[in-house]
Motif scaffolding. Structure first.
Motif, PDB file in Angstrom:
ATOM      1  N   GLY A  50       0.785  -1.233   0.000  1.00 28.55           N
ATOM      2  CA  GLY A  50       0.000   0.000   0.000  1.00 28.55           C
ATOM      3  C   GLY A  50       0.812   1.276   0.000  1.00 28.55           C
ATOM      4  N   ARG A  51       2.135   1.164   0.200  1.00 25.81           N
ATOM      5  CA  ARG A  51       2.952   2.378   0.203  1.00 25.81           C
ATOM      6  C   ARG A  51       3.205   2.859  -1.226  1.00 25.81           C
ATOM      7  N   LEU A  52       3.665   4.117  -1.333  1.00 24.17           N
ATOM      8  CA  LEU A  52       3.937   4.705  -2.643  1.00 24.17           C
ATOM      9  C   LEU A  52       5.312   5.368  -2.664  1.00 24.17           C
ATOM     10  N   TYR A 232     -15.861 -10.002   6.225  1.00 24.64           N
ATOM     11  CA  TYR A 232     -14.636  -9.976   5.428  1.00 24.64           C
ATOM     12  C   TYR A 232     -13.456 -10.704   6.071  1.00 24.64           C
ATOM     13  N   ALA A 233     -13.484 -10.899   7.371  1.00 28.71           N
ATOM     14  CA  ALA A 233     -12.329 -11.451   8.078  1.00 28.71           C
ATOM     15  C   ALA A 233     -12.126 -12.932   7.757  1.00 28.71           C
ATOM     16  N   THR A 234     -10.861 -13.300   7.599  1.00 30.78           N
ATOM     17  CA  THR A 234     -10.532 -14.715   7.424  1.00 30.78           C
ATOM     18  C   THR A 234     -10.511 -15.441   8.766  1.00 30.78           C
ATOM     19  N   THR A 235     -10.449 -14.674   9.862  1.00 31.20           N
ATOM     20  CA  THR A 235     -10.524 -15.225  11.213  1.00 31.20           C
ATOM     21  C   THR A 235     -11.912 -14.944  11.780  1.00 31.20           C
ATOM     22  N   ARG A 236     -12.608 -15.971  12.186  1.00 33.54           N
ATOM     23  CA  ARG A 236     -13.959 -15.791  12.741  1.00 33.54           C
ATOM     24  C   ARG A 236     -13.879 -15.156  14.119  1.00 33.54           C
ATOM     25  N   ILE A 237     -14.618 -14.059  14.305  1.00 33.19           N
ATOM     26  CA  ILE A 237     -14.619 -13.324  15.571  1.00 33.19           C
ATOM     27  C   ILE A 237     -15.892 -13.657  16.322  1.00 33.19           C
ATOM     28  N   GLU A 238     -15.744 -14.017  17.594  1.00 39.14           N
ATOM     29  CA  GLU A 238     -16.905 -14.366  18.408  1.00 39.14           C
ATOM     30  C   GLU A 238     -17.673 -13.106  18.806  1.00 39.14           C
ATOM     31  N   PRO A 239     -18.991 -13.203  18.934  1.00 38.46           N
ATOM     32  CA  PRO A 239     -19.799 -12.036  19.321  1.00 38.46           C
ATOM     33  C   PRO A 239     -19.355 -11.396  20.638  1.00 38.46           C
ATOM     34  N   ALA A 240     -18.807 -12.206  21.555  1.00 42.47           N
ATOM     35  CA  ALA A 240     -18.394 -11.682  22.858  1.00 42.47           C
ATOM     36  C   ALA A 240     -16.958 -11.163  22.867  1.00 42.47           C
ATOM     37  N   ALA A 241     -16.316 -11.132  21.720  1.00 40.82           N
ATOM     38  CA  ALA A 241     -14.921 -10.692  21.654  1.00 40.82           C
ATOM     39  C   ALA A 241     -14.781  -9.248  22.146  1.00 40.82           C
ATOM     40  N   THR A 242     -13.657  -8.966  22.765  1.00 42.23           N
ATOM     41  CA  THR A 242     -13.369  -7.593  23.188  1.00 42.23           C
ATOM     42  C   THR A 242     -12.878  -6.791  21.993  1.00 42.23           C
ATOM     43  N   VAL A 243     -13.163  -5.500  22.014  1.00 46.05           N
ATOM     44  CA  VAL A 243     -12.782  -4.616  20.908  1.00 46.05           C
ATOM     45  C   VAL A 243     -11.964  -3.452  21.451  1.00 46.05           C
ATOM     46  N   GLN A 244     -10.797  -3.254  20.883  1.00 50.14           N
ATOM     47  CA  GLN A 244      -9.964  -2.098  21.196  1.00 50.14           C
ATOM     48  C   GLN A 244      -9.562  -1.414  19.896  1.00 50.14           C
ATOM     49  N   TYR A 245      -9.241  -0.115  20.006  1.00 51.03           N
ATOM     50  CA  TYR A 245      -8.887   0.654  18.814  1.00 51.03           C
ATOM     51  C   TYR A 245      -7.404   1.014  18.850  1.00 51.03           C
ATOM     52  N   LEU A 246      -6.734   0.785  17.745  1.00 52.40           N
ATOM     53  CA  LEU A 246      -5.301   1.035  17.649  1.00 52.40           C
ATOM     54  C   LEU A 246      -5.018   2.513  17.368  1.00 52.40           C
ATOM     55  N   PRO A 247      -3.892   3.026  17.844  1.00 49.92           N
ATOM     56  CA  PRO A 247      -3.499   4.398  17.494  1.00 49.92           C
ATOM     57  C   PRO A 247      -3.316   4.515  15.986  1.00 49.92           C
ATOM     58  N   TYR A 248      -3.575   5.693  15.476  1.00 49.71           N
ATOM     59  CA  TYR A 248      -3.494   5.935  14.028  1.00 49.71           C
ATOM     60  C   TYR A 248      -2.188   6.640  13.710  1.00 49.71           C
ATOM     61  N   ASP A 249      -1.423   6.079  12.789  1.00 43.47           N
ATOM     62  CA  ASP A 249      -0.152   6.661  12.377  1.00 43.47           C
ATOM     63  C   ASP A 249      -0.372   7.520  11.130  1.00 43.47           C
ATOM     64  N   TRP A 250      -0.241   8.839  11.291  1.00 49.92           N
ATOM     65  CA  TRP A 250      -0.489   9.767  10.189  1.00 49.92           C
ATOM     66  C   TRP A 250       0.751  10.005   9.332  1.00 49.92           C
ATOM     67  N   THR A 251       1.874   9.357   9.649  1.00 53.33           N
ATOM     68  CA  THR A 251       3.088   9.531   8.866  1.00 53.33           C
ATOM     69  C   THR A 251       2.853   9.119   7.418  1.00 53.33           C
ATOM     70  N   LEU A 252       3.437   9.858   6.487  1.00 50.98           N
ATOM     71  CA  LEU A 252       3.256   9.574   5.069  1.00 50.98           C
ATOM     72  C   LEU A 252       3.629   8.124   4.753  1.00 50.98           C
ATOM     73  N   ASN A 253       2.783   7.459   3.978  1.00 46.93           N
ATOM     74  CA  ASN A 253       3.029   6.057   3.628  1.00 46.93           C
ATOM     75  C   ASN A 253       3.995   5.971   2.445  1.00 46.93           C
ATOM     76  N   ASP A 254       5.213   6.380   2.708  1.00 43.22           N
ATOM     77  CA  ASP A 254       6.244   6.525   1.693  1.00 43.22           C
ATOM     78  C   ASP A 254       7.124   5.277   1.662  1.00 43.22           C
ATOM     79  N   THR A 255       7.499   4.838   0.462  1.00 48.06           N
ATOM     80  CA  THR A 255       8.391   3.680   0.371  1.00 48.06           C
ATOM     81  C   THR A 255       9.803   4.023   0.808  1.00 48.06           C
ATOM     82  N   GLY A 256      10.149   5.305   0.739  1.00 47.41           N
ATOM     83  CA  GLY A 256      11.478   5.738   1.140  1.00 47.41           C
ATOM     84  C   GLY A 256      11.421   6.578   2.391  1.00 47.41           C
ATOM     85  N   ALA A 257      12.557   7.171   2.750  1.00 47.61           N
ATOM     86  CA  ALA A 257      12.589   8.079   3.891  1.00 47.61           C
ATOM     87  C   ALA A 257      11.689   9.254   3.587  1.00 47.61           C
TER      88      ALA A 257
END
Length: 268
Positions: A50-52, A232-257
């Protein structure tokens, strides 16, 4: 090799008969031709992760500039199908986001960009920089006003929008096409949900992108979100599963520095 001067302008001039046809009556063939430069660019530059390569894009940006120039001559009409209109605006949003990263490269985050407008400076998402049919829009207008009308209650649209960030849903490596839009949105959702760098899934617990939190009104609360993920998930998630949200990295999705590091590298 430096881009040929005004090559992008010559491309627009060649497209003018097509643009006239699109204004009169759009069909799959004319829209495919309109988006072809964008489609080719995506196929050439979007990496599997997904990087450019923004440095390369910045030095060879004539095709992107030509595509954006062509969009200035096209206005989506009510006679277009809703799918064609939605595909058009998804392509517009992603192309202009990519152009921002290219135009201001090297930049570490698009959020660092301030664009001069009447009355002062605005963030990249709020500045009326998107020119479609001679009318100016902001990226936020497209996301919050136009696309919700075209794709109502379809949360997949948030996974189709690219913000040039490391945590962003990766660009689909082809242009959106109204005739295949439903399949493309499904493919994009499947790709994003199962991307372990953006979501970590197991039967009993999931850690998912903040995108799902920001747009909880459409993805739904826990039960609805897990149901969406399980589509869509290839791993089946149980209805009682816990849900947490990951921090979002806004750094440019660059293939290089990126950012200052890239600027320093260019000086040597």
């Amino acid at each position: 090799m430096q881009p040929t001067p005004y090559r992008w302008l010559r491309l627009v001039l060649l497209l003018l008969p097509l643009l006239t046809a699109i204004r009169a009556q759009a069909d799959n063939n004319t829209l495919e031709l309109l988006h072809r430069p964008w489609n080719e660019l995506l196929k050439r530059y979007v990496q599997p992760d997904g990087r450019l390569p923004y440095a390369d894009l910045a030095e060879h940006d004539e095709q992107l500039r030509g595509y954006l120039q062509a969009l200035r001559h096209v206005t989506p009409e009510a006679s277009w199908t809703r799918q064609d209109q939605a595909a058009f605006w998804l392509n517009v949003y992603n192309a202009y986001t990519l152009n921002l990263a290219v135009e201001y490269y090297p930049v570490q985050r698009l959020g660092d960009i301030k664009i001069k407008t009447v009355g002062g400076y605005k963030p990249a998402w709020e500045a009326p920089e998107v020119n479609v049919g001679g009318k100016l829009y902001s990226l936020n207008q497209i996301e919050r006003e136009i696309l919700p009308r075209l794709l109502p209650q379809d949360a997949r649209r948030f996974l189709a929008l690219h913000c040039a960030a490391a945590s962003s849903p990766a660009l689909l490596p082809e242009a959106y096409d109204g005739a295949r839009l439903d399949q493309q949105l499904d493919a994009q959702a499947r790709r994003f949900v199962n991307d372990a760098t953006r979501n970590q899934l197991s039967a009993a617990a999931v850690q998912v992108s903040s995108v799902f939190d920001w747009h909880a009104a459409e993805f739904g609360e826990k039960a609805q979100l897990i149901a969406f993920l399980n589509r869509y998930a290839t791993t089946r998630i149980e209805p009682a599963a816990t849900v947490q949200y990951l921090p979002y990295d806004w750094t440019l999705n660059d293939t290089g520095a990126s950012g200052v590091m890239a600027q320093q590298a260019r000086k040597h």
